[in-house]
Design a protein around this motif. Structure first.
Motif, PDB file in Angstrom:
ATOM      1  N   ILE A  20      43.824 -31.217  87.509  1.00 46.78           N
ATOM      2  CA  ILE A  20      43.475 -32.415  88.283  1.00 46.78           C
ATOM      3  C   ILE A  20      42.539 -32.060  89.441  1.00 46.78           C
ATOM      4  CG2 ILE A  20      45.558 -33.694  87.617  1.00 46.78           C
ATOM      5  CD1 ILE A  20      46.692 -33.104  90.456  1.00 46.78           C
ATOM      6  N   ASP A  22      42.973 -30.083  91.992  1.00 47.70           N
ATOM      7  CA  ASP A  22      43.608 -30.073  93.313  1.00 47.70           C
ATOM      8  C   ASP A  22      43.802 -28.634  93.783  1.00 47.70           C
ATOM      9  OD1 ASP A  22      45.129 -30.443  95.613  1.00 47.70           O
ATOM     10  OD2 ASP A  22      46.159 -32.191  94.767  1.00 47.70           O
ATOM     11  N   VAL A  38      56.855 -27.982 103.452  1.00 45.77           N
ATOM     12  CA  VAL A  38      57.794 -28.079 102.324  1.00 45.77           C
ATOM     13  C   VAL A  38      58.463 -26.742 102.002  1.00 45.77           C
ATOM     14  CG1 VAL A  38      56.900 -30.167 101.239  1.00 45.77           C
ATOM     15  CG2 VAL A  38      55.824 -27.981 100.717  1.00 45.77           C
ATOM     16  N   ILE A  42      55.623 -26.626  95.494  1.00 50.12           N
ATOM     17  CA  ILE A  42      56.181 -27.848  94.895  1.00 50.12           C
ATOM     18  C   ILE A  42      55.225 -28.298  93.793  1.00 50.12           C
ATOM     19  CG2 ILE A  42      57.403 -28.603  96.994  1.00 50.12           C
ATOM     20  CD1 ILE A  42      55.126 -30.674  97.420  1.00 50.12           C
ATOM     21  N   PRO A  99      60.871 -33.403  95.944  1.00 53.42           N
ATOM     22  CA  PRO A  99      59.822 -32.802  95.108  1.00 53.42           C
ATOM     23  C   PRO A  99      60.423 -31.824  94.093  1.00 53.42           C
ATOM     24  CG  PRO A  99      59.402 -32.400  97.467  1.00 53.42           C
ATOM     25  CD  PRO A  99      60.791 -32.943  97.352  1.00 53.42           C
TER      26      PRO A  99
ATOM     27  N   ALA B   2      51.660 -34.502 108.561  1.00 54.43           N
ATOM     28  CA  ALA B   2      52.112 -35.829 108.142  1.00 54.43           C
ATOM     29  C   ALA B   2      51.465 -36.898 109.013  1.00 54.43           C
ATOM     30  CB  ALA B   2      53.624 -35.908 108.264  1.00 54.43           C
ATOM     31  N   LEU B  66      44.269 -37.429  89.462  1.00 57.27           N
ATOM     32  CA  LEU B  66      43.118 -37.379  90.373  1.00 57.27           C
ATOM     33  C   LEU B  66      43.380 -38.268  91.588  1.00 57.27           C
ATOM     34  CD1 LEU B  66      40.299 -37.645  87.657  1.00 57.27           C
ATOM     35  CD2 LEU B  66      40.809 -35.628  89.048  1.00 57.27           C
ATOM     36  N   SER B  68      46.292 -39.005  92.773  1.00 58.45           N
ATOM     37  CA  SER B  68      47.369 -38.405  93.573  1.00 58.45           C
ATOM     38  C   SER B  68      46.842 -37.358  94.549  1.00 58.45           C
ATOM     39  CB  SER B  68      48.436 -37.778  92.662  1.00 58.45           C
ATOM     40  OG  SER B  68      48.045 -36.493  92.202  1.00 58.45           O
ATOM     41  N   LYS B  69      45.723 -36.744  94.176  1.00 53.19           N
ATOM     42  CA  LYS B  69      45.116 -35.726  95.044  1.00 53.19           C
ATOM     43  C   LYS B  69      44.678 -36.360  96.366  1.00 53.19           C
ATOM     44  CE  LYS B  69      41.272 -34.336  93.195  1.00 53.19           C
ATOM     45  NZ  LYS B  69      40.210 -33.593  92.483  1.00 53.19           N
ATOM     46  N   THR B  72      48.062 -37.351  98.326  1.00 55.18           N
ATOM     47  CA  THR B  72      48.805 -36.284  99.009  1.00 55.18           C
ATOM     48  C   THR B  72      47.965 -35.649 100.117  1.00 55.18           C
ATOM     49  OG1 THR B  72      48.200 -34.792  97.200  1.00 55.18           O
ATOM     50  CG2 THR B  72      50.408 -35.740  97.137  1.00 55.18           C
ATOM     51  N   ASN B  73      46.631 -35.627  99.955  1.00 53.99           N
ATOM     52  CA  ASN B  73      45.792 -35.152 101.061  1.00 53.99           C
ATOM     53  C   ASN B  73      45.971 -36.060 102.281  1.00 53.99           C
ATOM     54  OD1 ASN B  73      44.753 -33.004  99.635  1.00 53.99           O
ATOM     55  ND2 ASN B  73      42.848 -34.046  99.061  1.00 53.99           N
ATOM     56  N   ASP B  77      52.314 -33.204 102.007  1.00 50.53           N
ATOM     57  CA  ASP B  77      53.032 -32.689 100.835  1.00 50.53           C
ATOM     58  C   ASP B  77      54.506 -33.083 100.865  1.00 50.53           C
ATOM     59  OD1 ASP B  77      50.689 -31.373 100.015  1.00 50.53           O
ATOM     60  OD2 ASP B  77      51.106 -29.717 101.397  1.00 50.53           O
ATOM     61  N   GLY B  78      55.018 -33.479  99.724  1.00 48.75           N
ATOM     62  CA  GLY B  78      56.446 -33.791  99.594  1.00 48.75           C
ATOM     63  C   GLY B  78      56.875 -35.019 100.372  1.00 48.75           C
ATOM     64  N   ARG B  79      55.922 -35.894 100.669  1.00 48.05           N
ATOM     65  CA  ARG B  79      56.213 -37.062 101.507  1.00 48.05           C
ATOM     66  C   ARG B  79      56.400 -38.355 100.723  1.00 48.05           C
ATOM     67  NH1 ARG B  79      56.880 -37.079 107.240  1.00 48.05           N
ATOM     68  NH2 ARG B  79      56.745 -34.890 107.793  1.00 48.05           N
TER      69      ARG B  79
END
Lengths: 160, 140
Positions: A20, A22, A38, A42, A99, B2, B66, B68-69, B72-73, B77-79
């Protein structure tokens, strides 16, 4: 439907993130990930889709000794023209409790959900089918829920 | 990194170009890792001559990945607590995609601050290929 065991592995996560595009270190760099919020590597949010790798009967993977509907000597390896374009993915929804991390061993159970139909100018009659998958970890704790909607079309979708 | 509720307001947006000139190879790369080898994504001969499309096209789930990139940016992360999309148009080799998140609400649930986002990914012609929603935990 049978339960599928899905071991979450660091290499698989790294390869998924590459596919993807990333470059976030939290998906491939254990040291950097350890120092992040984290606390370790993850999986990206849509990684759970790769559960298909662990489904022994997954129909979209060629299997030794079985006919495959993609091209070889002829445009399709299955006799006659396929009845339709086959299934397409219409929607995908995830709910996250936490996650996914390397070392998790998930148990995934999929149940059929609703089915409905709709007429479309671009592809004829559309039949939608919902599938809900629960992902539980090695302690039996629910970690995520996925709800996918697939659609079969009467004819290929017009590019429009 | 965050997001902070105090620094966010409804209507704020975050956009990223998530792929430029999508290659058939990237589609195959996604097929290999996800396990979905559907010839509609991996086999141009089948897709044109047997299935009746102009060429292979991307997995919806690649476009979700794509998207999701960008997500999350933006939220960290993990939010994420929720992330859902509809695939509204096909994505073809050569497409360039831009993803945008728009703040729809900032709220609190059981003492946890949350942001609700509307998501949209569009191709180089301005056609929406993914629409969706997400919710993420944010700081106070």
């Amino acid at each position: 439907m049978a339960k599928i065991t899905f071991p979450v592995e660091a290499t698989h996560i790294m390869m998924f993130a590459r596919a993807i595009g990333d470059t976030n270190p939290v998906y491939h760099d254990a040291e950097a990930a350890k120092k992040s919020e984290v606390g370790g590597i993850i999986a990206p949010p849509s990684f759970a889709q790769a559960v298909a790798q662990f489904d022994p009967d997954y129909h979209l993977r060629p299997k030794p000794g079985q006919k495959w509907f993609g091209s070889g000597a002829t445009p399709s390896g299955v006799e006659g023209k396929p009845a339709s374009s086959g299934g397409l993915h219409a929607e995908q929804h995830y709910e996250y409790i936490r996650p996914l991390r390397p070392g998790d061993v998930l148990t995934c159970e999929t149940k059929p959900g609703k089915t409905w139909e709709r007429e479309s100018k671009r592809a004829g009659k559309l039949t939608f089918r919902e599938r809900v998958t629960e992902y539980r970890d090695q302690n039996g704790e629910l970690v995520m829920i996925a709800r996918g909607v697939g659609v079969t079309t009467e004819r290929p979708v017009d590019a429009g | 990194m965050a997001l902070k509720a105090s620094a966010l307001k409804v209507g704020d947006t975050h956009s990223e170009r998530v792929v430029e000139n999508l290659s058939r190879t990237q589609i195959v790369q996604y097929a290999g890792v996800s396990g979905d080898y559907n010839p509609l994504h991996t086999d141009d001969v089948y897709t044109r001559e047997a299935a009746g499309y102009k060429s292979v096209f991307a997995h919806g789930m690649l476009t979700m990945g794509l998207t999701s990139k960008m997500l999350t940016n933006y939220v960290g992360d993990g939010r994420l607590t929720k992330f859902g999309v509809r695939f509204t148009n096909q994505v073809w080799p050569g497409d360039t995609l831009d993803s945008t998140a728009t703040v729809e609400a900032i709220r609190e649930e059981n003492g946890q601050k949350l942001v609700d986002l509307k998501l949209s990914t569009k191709n180089q012609n301005g056609v929406e290929v993914v629409s969706g929603n997400a919710t993420a935990r944010i700081d106070g």
